[in-house]
Enzyme design. Structure first.
Site, PDB file in Angstrom:
ATOM      1  N   ASP A 114      33.023  46.972  30.186  1.00  0.00           N
ATOM      2  CA  ASP A 114      33.783  45.982  30.950  1.00  0.00           C
ATOM      3  C   ASP A 114      32.992  44.696  31.142  1.00  0.00           C
ATOM      4  OD1 ASP A 114      35.750  47.849  31.115  1.00  0.00           O
ATOM      5  OD2 ASP A 114      35.760  48.002  33.306  1.00  0.00           O
TER       6      ASP A 114
HETATM    7  C1  LIG Z   1      39.488  48.452  40.077  1.00  0.00           C
HETATM    8  O1  LIG Z   1      39.294  48.050  38.725  1.00  0.00           O
HETATM    9  C2  LIG Z   1      40.135  46.986  38.342  1.00  0.00           C
HETATM   10  C3  LIG Z   1      39.865  46.683  36.892  1.00  0.00           C
HETATM   11  O2  LIG Z   1      39.622  47.828  36.173  1.00  0.00           O
HETATM   12  C4  LIG Z   1      39.845  45.761  39.191  1.00  0.00           C
HETATM   13  O3  LIG Z   1      40.739  44.739  38.835  1.00  0.00           O
HETATM   14  C5  LIG Z   1      39.993  46.101  40.654  1.00  0.00           C
HETATM   15  O4  LIG Z   1      39.559  44.998  41.415  1.00  0.00           O
HETATM   16  C6  LIG Z   1      39.142  47.297  41.015  1.00  0.00           C
HETATM   17  N1  LIG Z   1      39.388  47.675  42.376  1.00  0.00           N
HETATM   18  C7  LIG Z   1      38.410  47.901  43.232  1.00  0.00           C
HETATM   19  C8  LIG Z   1      38.809  48.327  44.609  1.00  0.00           C
HETATM   20  O5  LIG Z   1      37.237  47.803  42.894  1.00  0.00           O
END
Ligand SMILES: *[C@@H]1O[C@H](CO)[C@@H](O)[C@H](O)[C@H]1NC(C)=O
Ligand SMILES: *[C@@H]1O[C@H](CO)[C@@H](O)[C@H](O)[C@H]1NC(C)=O
Ligand SMILES: *[C@@H]1O[C@H](CO)[C@@H](O)[C@H](O)[C@H]1NC(C)=O
Ligand SMILES: *[C@@H]1O[C@H](CO)[C@@H](O)[C@H](O)[C@H]1NC(C)=O
Ligand SMILES: *[C@@H]1O[C@H](CO)[C@@H](O)[C@H](O)[C@H]1NC(C)=O
Ligand SMILES: *[C@@H]1O[C@H](CO)[C@@H](O)[C@H](O)[C@H]1NC(C)=O
Ligand SMILES: *[C@@H]1O[C@H](CO)[C@@H](O)[C@H](O)[C@H]1NC(C)=O
Ligand SMILES: *[C@@H]1O[C@H](CO)[C@@H](O)[C@H](O)[C@H]1NC(C)=O
Ligand SMILES: *[C@@H]1O[C@H](CO)[C@@H](O)[C@H](O)[C@H]1NC(C)=O
Ligand SMILES: *[C@@H]1O[C@H](CO)[C@@H](O)[C@H](O)[C@H]1NC(C)=O
Ligand SMILES: *[C@@H]1O[C@H](CO)[C@@H](O)[C@H](O)[C@H]1NC(C)=O
Ligand SMILES: *[C@@H]1O[C@H](CO)[C@@H](O)[C@H](O)[C@H]1NC(C)=O
Length: 405
Positions: free
Chosen positions: A221
């Site tokens: 990522d």
């Molecule tokens: C979870 O991951 C997504 C992308 O994979 C991101 O956009 C989102 O902010 C994340 N949520 C948290 C609570 O970290």
């Protein structure tokens, strides 16, 4: 990870059995081995008791093997970055190392099973417990193993993902095998990554291990540069560990980012067993992820799985090890593309798991045991679609982990 569907391929079974890699006779190799290893500052010495605590037996060229997998970057991108260039000064850069296929999961499965076993995507798979893997060969020899998984919520966790997808099952090369995933004893070897530091402190690092960074640290990522900084810090953080003086460490990438080209990935051998005169050198032998299997199989006389690990074209043994062991590699000039998954027993056998939502479940303390997995965050409904020879059956099962509770 990219999800591609490959259709209408000739139905080659991925697990065809082929002849074992040829190897030199033990007597002929012994002196060559000693000669080569004596060039190393950390020659392997007979240490019959080494198995007692760690399961690290005396291999012929190394006592410990650890691999660390980063994600989805092209050889050319990685090789141009200073962090990787600096690391490469400490080891042997493999300039012709190749992944097996695309996307991620079949590569991780191949790294442990010697085949993608028909897996062509990143869905939820369970490989039948009767399918052999490197974990079996290692255990059969009395050696210990672990996979260190960043952000896994508990020992032996078998869910699809955790911590908002920071941990993913598809990057866990052991748990996908039901022989591990459905066996509490064995899945206790699938541990949170921080356990590595406890194992180092206790001189209890297993002979054979696999380290999976989370999807931020591995570049999935993020970027190759980010992963390069992470792996540099990781290497620094373990660089004074006792086990490393007898270890061979492979750092590589699961796959190349560009599907239309040969699947070459950056790969580096590090560790105390690298002969001093080979540090800061390159090795252009054709290798694949199966080479990591054949190299350990030869080092510990494990036998082989009879799959890609025994295919001479795809499983050259890392040269300095091959020289020490008297193994003859082959000169692969017609380089395979390795950019497509071979259909097989698990094609169309995937499940669609409802991704367990991230919760506030903390990582278990590193002294916890596998029973801690009962408190994992992954309770919930999983829609299971099993495609059988007779048709498609769908069921809703309670995904209480581990499955055998
Ligand atoms: C979870 O991951 C997504 C992308 O994979 C991101 O956009 C989102 O902010 C994340 N949520 C948290 C609570 O970290
Ligand atoms: C190996 O272990 C045995 C039994 O614990 C002990 O008697 C022996 O001294 C050990 N050998 C070495 C080289 O440590
Ligand atoms: C392995 O297990 C699978 C699933 O249980 C079964 O379908 C298959 O027949 C078994 N194969 C062998 C060779 O026993
Ligand atoms: C990945 O691990 C690092 C620690 O190495 C942590 O800072 C980061 O938050 C983790 N990433 C995610 C998405 O959880
Ligand atoms: C689980 O693994 C252990 C250790 O390898 C083995 O002794 C045991 O027979 C396995 N259990 C099952 C049900 O396969
Ligand atoms: C290993 O290195 C770390 C940091 O680089 C240091 O904190 C630790 O004390 C060192 N351990 C030993 C045994 O030298
Ligand atoms: C694999 O590479 C070959 C040669 O470049 C290309 O023709 C083919 O389309 C690629 N396969 C995939 C699935 O990208
Ligand atoms: C993927 O690997 C091939 C083979 O080395 C290389 O030519 C290609 O550059 C890599 N992909 C990209 C986009 O760099
Ligand atoms: C590694 O080799 C390069 C030349 O190929 C040289 O410039 C560099 O100084 C060497 N690094 C070390 C640490 O020996
Ligand atoms: C061995 O690997 C090569 C290259 O991928 C492949 O062409 C060949 O079919 C494989 N051999 C067997 C027996 O599977
Ligand atoms: C491999 O084969 C090619 C082409 O025949 C040849 O040019 C090359 O020198 C060979 N490499 C080795 C290491 O034998
Ligand atoms: C899983 O879900 C995707 C997207 O909804 C769908 O395309 C795919 O067919 C499903 N796979 C299975 C095995 O049910």
């Amino acid at each position: 990870m990219r999800s591609l569907t490959f259709v209408a391929l000739s139905a080659l079974l991925a697990i065809s059995s082929v002849n074992a890699q040829s190897s030199g006779s033990a007597s002929a190799t012994a002196s060559a081995s000693l000669a080569l290893m004596s060039a190393s500052p950390s020659a392997i010495t007979a240490d019959a008791n080494n198995t007692a605590a760690s399961g690290a037996s005396v291999g012929k060229a190394f006592k410990y093997f650890m691999q660390v997998w980063l994600e989805n970057n092209d050889y050319s991108t990685v090789a141009a970055l200073p962090a990787y260039q600096k690391l490469a000064e400490q080891g042997i850069l493999l300039t012709n190392y190749n992944a097996i296929t695309h996307p991620s999961e079949p590569n991780y499965v191949a790294a442990a099973g010697g085949s993608n076993l028909g897996i062509t995507d990143d869905a939820y798979y369970s490989i039948p417990a009767n399918v052999s893997s490197i974990w079996d060969l290692v255990e059969a020899k009395g050696l210990k193993w672990k996979t260190y998984q960043e952000d896994i919520p508990s020992y032996g966790f078998s869910g699809f993902s955790a911590h908002n997808g920071s941990y993913v099952r598809k990057h866990n090369p052991a748990i996908i095998f039901d022989s591990i995933g459905l066996n509490d004893t064995r899945s206790a070897n699938v541990v949170p990554a921080n356990v590595l530091y406890d194992d180092i402190a206790a001189n209890n690092v297993p002979a054979y291990s696999f380290y999976t960074p989370n999807i931020t640290n591995d570049g999935h990522d993020t970027t190759a540069a980010f992963a390069g900084d992470w792996v540099t810090n990781f290497w620094t953080s373990i660089s004074n560990a006792t086990f490393l003086k007898d270890a061979l460490v492979l750092i590589t990438f699961d796959e190349n980012e560009t599907y239309s080209t040969r699947n070459q990935v950056w790969a580096l051998l590090l560790g105390g067993v690298i002969p001093a005169n080979l540090k800061n050198t390159t090795d252009n032998t054709y290798y694949t992820h199966y080479s990591a299997l054949s190299t350990v199989e030869q080092n510990w006389n494990l036998g082989n799985l009879g799959r890609g690990d025994a295919n001479q074209t795809e499983a050259n043994v890392f040269s300095f090890v091959a020289n020490a062991l008297g193994v003859t590699n082959v000169n692969v000039t017609n380089v395979p593309m390795n950019n497509i998954s071979i259909p097989g027993m698990l094609t169309n056998q995937s499940w669609n798991a409802t991704h367990p939502k991230s919760t506030s479940t903390p990582l278990p303390s590193s002294s916890a045991n596998s029973s801690a997995s009962g408190s994992a965050s992954a309770s919930g409904a999983i829609a299971v679609t099993a495609v059988t020879g007779l048709g498609v059956a769908t069921a809703i099962v309670a995904a209480v982990l581990p499955y055998l509770l």
